[in-house]
Design a protein around this motif. Structure first.
Motif, PDB file in Angstrom:
ATOM      1  N   PRO A  61      40.460  35.515  58.967  1.00 36.90           N
ATOM      2  CA  PRO A  61      39.942  36.704  58.282  1.00 36.90           C
ATOM      3  C   PRO A  61      41.036  37.691  57.882  1.00 36.90           C
ATOM      4  O   PRO A  61      40.910  38.370  56.853  1.00 36.90           O
ATOM      5  N   ILE A  62      42.106  37.791  58.669  1.00 36.11           N
ATOM      6  CA  ILE A  62      43.226  38.670  58.297  1.00 36.11           C
ATOM      7  C   ILE A  62      43.860  38.193  57.003  1.00 36.11           C
ATOM      8  O   ILE A  62      44.110  38.978  56.082  1.00 36.11           O
ATOM      9  N   THR A  63      44.103  36.898  56.911  1.00 31.52           N
ATOM     10  CA  THR A  63      44.705  36.327  55.707  1.00 31.52           C
ATOM     11  C   THR A  63      43.802  36.513  54.498  1.00 31.52           C
ATOM     12  O   THR A  63      44.273  36.860  53.398  1.00 31.52           O
ATOM     13  N   CYS A  64      42.514  36.315  54.694  1.00 30.75           N
ATOM     14  CA  CYS A  64      41.582  36.463  53.570  1.00 30.75           C
ATOM     15  C   CYS A  64      41.471  37.917  53.120  1.00 30.75           C
ATOM     16  O   CYS A  64      41.372  38.201  51.918  1.00 30.75           O
ATOM     17  N   VAL A  65      41.491  38.852  54.060  1.00 28.81           N
ATOM     18  CA  VAL A  65      41.479  40.270  53.700  1.00 28.81           C
ATOM     19  C   VAL A  65      42.749  40.622  52.920  1.00 28.81           C
ATOM     20  O   VAL A  65      42.695  41.342  51.913  1.00 28.81           O
ATOM     21  N   ALA A  66      43.889  40.109  53.357  1.00 26.80           N
ATOM     22  CA  ALA A  66      45.145  40.365  52.651  1.00 26.80           C
ATOM     23  C   ALA A  66      45.063  39.873  51.210  1.00 26.80           C
ATOM     24  O   ALA A  66      45.471  40.571  50.267  1.00 26.80           O
ATOM     25  N   ALA A  67      44.527  38.674  51.019  1.00 24.81           N
ATOM     26  CA  ALA A  67      44.402  38.121  49.668  1.00 24.81           C
ATOM     27  C   ALA A  67      43.395  38.908  48.836  1.00 24.81           C
ATOM     28  O   ALA A  67      43.604  39.136  47.627  1.00 24.81           O
ATOM     29  N   LEU A  68      42.309  39.354  49.453  1.00 29.99           N
ATOM     30  CA  LEU A  68      41.298  40.113  48.713  1.00 29.99           C
ATOM     31  C   LEU A  68      41.811  41.490  48.301  1.00 29.99           C
ATOM     32  O   LEU A  68      41.354  42.051  47.297  1.00 29.99           O
ATOM     33  N   GLN A  69      42.745  42.036  49.047  1.00 33.54           N
ATOM     34  CA  GLN A  69      43.380  43.281  48.609  1.00 33.54           C
ATOM     35  C   GLN A  69      44.064  43.080  47.256  1.00 33.54           C
ATOM     36  O   GLN A  69      44.005  43.953  46.378  1.00 33.54           O
ATOM     37  N   LEU A  70      44.693  41.931  47.088  1.00 34.24           N
ATOM     38  CA  LEU A  70      45.379  41.615  45.828  1.00 34.24           C
ATOM     39  C   LEU A  70      44.362  41.305  44.728  1.00 34.24           C
ATOM     40  O   LEU A  70      44.583  41.637  43.563  1.00 34.24           O
ATOM     41  N   TRP A  71      43.250  40.692  45.120  1.00 36.75           N
ATOM     42  CA  TRP A  71      42.169  40.438  44.154  1.00 36.75           C
ATOM     43  C   TRP A  71      41.606  41.754  43.625  1.00 36.75           C
ATOM     44  O   TRP A  71      41.324  41.884  42.432  1.00 36.75           O
ATOM     45  N   GLU A  72      41.445  42.742  44.522  1.00 37.88           N
ATOM     46  CA  GLU A  72      40.946  44.047  44.090  1.00 37.88           C
ATOM     47  C   GLU A  72      41.863  44.695  43.055  1.00 37.88           C
ATOM     48  O   GLU A  72      41.402  45.457  42.203  1.00 37.88           O
ATOM     49  N   LYS A  73      43.151  44.384  43.129  1.00 34.55           N
ATOM     50  CA  LYS A  73      44.122  44.931  42.172  1.00 34.55           C
ATOM     51  C   LYS A  73      44.143  44.168  40.859  1.00 34.55           C
ATOM     52  O   LYS A  73      44.912  44.507  39.952  1.00 34.55           O
ATOM     53  N   GLY A  74      43.308  43.137  40.759  1.00 37.23           N
ATOM     54  CA  GLY A  74      43.232  42.366  39.525  1.00 37.23           C
ATOM     55  C   GLY A  74      44.383  41.395  39.324  1.00 37.23           C
ATOM     56  O   GLY A  74      44.641  40.963  38.200  1.00 37.23           O
ATOM     57  N   LEU A  75      45.052  41.018  40.420  1.00 34.10           N
ATOM     58  CA  LEU A  75      46.215  40.135  40.289  1.00 34.10           C
ATOM     59  C   LEU A  75      45.838  38.664  40.166  1.00 34.10           C
ATOM     60  O   LEU A  75      46.685  37.833  39.848  1.00 34.10           O
ATOM     61  N   PHE A  76      44.583  38.340  40.416  1.00 33.91           N
ATOM     62  CA  PHE A  76      44.097  36.978  40.189  1.00 33.91           C
ATOM     63  C   PHE A  76      42.580  36.991  40.149  1.00 33.91           C
ATOM     64  O   PHE A  76      41.937  37.964  40.572  1.00 33.91           O
ATOM     65  N   SER A  77      42.015  35.913  39.645  1.00 37.29           N
ATOM     66  CA  SER A  77      40.570  35.711  39.651  1.00 37.29           C
ATOM     67  C   SER A  77      40.247  34.568  40.607  1.00 37.29           C
ATOM     68  O   SER A  77      41.036  33.633  40.757  1.00 37.29           O
ATOM     69  N   LEU A  78      39.099  34.635  41.232  1.00 34.87           N
ATOM     70  CA  LEU A  78      38.687  33.556  42.117  1.00 34.87           C
ATOM     71  C   LEU A  78      38.519  32.241  41.374  1.00 34.87           C
ATOM     72  O   LEU A  78      38.620  31.159  41.974  1.00 34.87           O
ATOM     73  N   GLU A  79      38.282  32.322  40.084  1.00 32.29           N
ATOM     74  CA  GLU A  79      38.094  31.115  39.273  1.00 32.29           C
ATOM     75  C   GLU A  79      39.413  30.553  38.744  1.00 32.29           C
ATOM     76  O   GLU A  79      39.435  29.472  38.154  1.00 32.29           O
ATOM     77  N   ASP A  80      40.506  31.252  38.943  1.00 33.09           N
ATOM     78  CA  ASP A  80      41.807  30.763  38.464  1.00 33.09           C
ATOM     79  C   ASP A  80      42.168  29.442  39.112  1.00 33.09           C
ATOM     80  O   ASP A  80      41.837  29.180  40.277  1.00 33.09           O
ATOM     81  N   LYS A  81      42.893  28.627  38.371  1.00 34.21           N
ATOM     82  CA  LYS A  81      43.434  27.393  38.946  1.00 34.21           C
ATOM     83  C   LYS A  81      44.608  27.738  39.856  1.00 34.21           C
ATOM     84  O   LYS A  81      45.458  28.553  39.501  1.00 34.21           O
ATOM     85  N   LEU A  82      44.679  27.094  41.000  1.00 30.67           N
ATOM     86  CA  LEU A  82      45.801  27.293  41.906  1.00 30.67           C
ATOM     87  C   LEU A  82      47.109  26.911  41.232  1.00 30.67           C
ATOM     88  O   LEU A  82      48.143  27.563  41.446  1.00 30.67           O
TER      89      LEU A  82
END
Length: 378
Positions: A61-82
């Motif tokens: 959950p710590i790692t996922c929260v860290a990544a979601l902080q970046l998602w909130e900033k618009g740095l990636f979309s969940l639908e983006d290809k890795l």
């Protein structure tokens, strides 16, 4: 008050758990801090509440929260290809009934959160063993993924749920997005703001003695297996987003309360995190032990509509456990340091126990479910 949850936790000692440390918070205040047993069996040292634990999958959950902080900033979309961020994942192969073939579907960022990317949890696979050898045991987090990408996937991305190295890949993805080491990003953006001074994803060798003795349940008893993270720490420079965090009960509660009170993420992001993401087809392979009440969201188990279950969270392989109940303003963390714990299955009821103690008194339904689901009485 708290008679039931104390008795429940004490029953873990009867199963062979050396000791535990439980914290329950209600509306931002500590409602219960209860510990029992030993942190160090050999030296007969009682649990003090200050122990540092290898928390394993409570890292997720710590790692996922860290990544979601970046998602909130618009740095990636969940639908983006890795592969748009990590090119080595562009041309993946997949194991099929007819041998290894090119994957038909791309790995998307959402698949990393959801554990649906197709990876395994085999730290000793041929290419990961090669990563250890060719980096002289260092295994820098980002570099390891270039080896992992050469391993065939277990299934087509998105086809099913499987517990795996997804969140380790997510940690490397954070490094790509931020240009910083994963462990540094988490320290600056989560640990430091919350005052989590005893938490880290990269423990210096000089601090290994600060970790509480770690045990493995074997042949009916707890056997000391040393303080190092088991298996998941692939190298000296490897920060496992899925299982590499070291923390304390006090620190981890700060993280839980930080999520619950929206200090780390926006309300709409927390709601998204705890929303069921799995299709009916994916649920067939979801391996959470209590299949009746939970599904899986963005890196956490989450309620799927059954009113008996209102918390979200996860657990670690050494029997630590976390729960957040947004509706009832409850946070729960259980600190344990026992691999292969005989109590591992039963800790999933702690969130419900905390709610029963503090809100609705529904203890009998929990006892009934423990009997029916796990054949466990206490």
């Amino acid at each position: 008050m708290f008679e039931y949850i104390k008795k429940y936790c004490d029953s873990f000692l009867e199963l062979g758990v050396p000791g535990f440390d439980l914290a329950v918070y209600k509306s931002g205040e500590c409602a219960l801090r209860y510990m029992n047993g030993y942190s160090d069996i050999e030296n007969k040292i009682k649990v003090s509440g200050k122990e540092r634990y290898d928390i394993y999958s409570c890292s997720k959950p710590i790692t996922c929260v860290a990544a979601l902080q970046l998602w909130e900033k618009g740095l990636f979309s969940l639908e983006d290809k890795l592969s748009d961020y990590m090119p080595e994942f562009e041309k993946m192969t997949v194991i099929t009934e007819n041998g290894v073939k090119p994957a038909e579907n791309p790995i998307r960022i959402k698949h990393l959160f959801e554990m649906t990317a197709g990876f395994s949890y085999d730290h000793y696979s041929p290419w990961l063993k090669k990563a250890v050898a060719e980096t002289n045991g260092r295994c820098p987090t980002r570099e390891v993924m270039k080896y992992l990408a050469k391993e065939p996937l277990q299934f087509e991305p998105g086809d099913r749920w499987r517990y795996s190295l997804c969140h380790d890949v997510l940690a490397a993805f954070i490094e790509v997005i931020t240009g910083e080491k994963f462990e540094k990003y988490v320290k600056i953006n989560i640990f430091d703001p919350l005052g989590m001074e005893n938490s880290t994803f990269m423990l210096p060798d000089s601090e290994l003695t600060t970790i509480s003795p770690q045990y493995r349940f074997k042949n009916g008893k707890a056997v000391n297996v040393g303080r190092k993270i088991d298996t998941h720490k692939m190298g000296s420079e490897y920060a496992s987003g899925g299982a590499g965090c070291i923390s304390t009960v006090d620190d981890y509660v700060k993280f839980l309360e930080g999520v619950r009170t929206y200090k780390l993420l926006k309300p709409e992001t927390v709601k998204l995190m705890m929303t069921d993401r799995l299709s009916d087809h994916q649920k067939r392979t979801y391996t959470d032990l209590d299949l009746t009440g939970y599904s899986y969201g963005l890196g956490v188990r989450c309620p799927k509509g059954d009113k008996r279950y209102t918390d979200f969270g996860w657990a670690g392989t050494a029997c630590s456990y976390l729960a957040i109940d947004m509706e009832n303003e409850i946070s729960v963390f259980l600190g344990v340091h026992l691999l292969s714990s005989p109590a591992q299955n039963f800790i999933s009821m702690l969130g419900r126990f905390a709610r029963a103690e503090l809100v609705d008194g529904e203890f009998e339904s929990i006892r009934k479910d423990l009997k029916e689901i796990f054949n466990y009485t206490y």
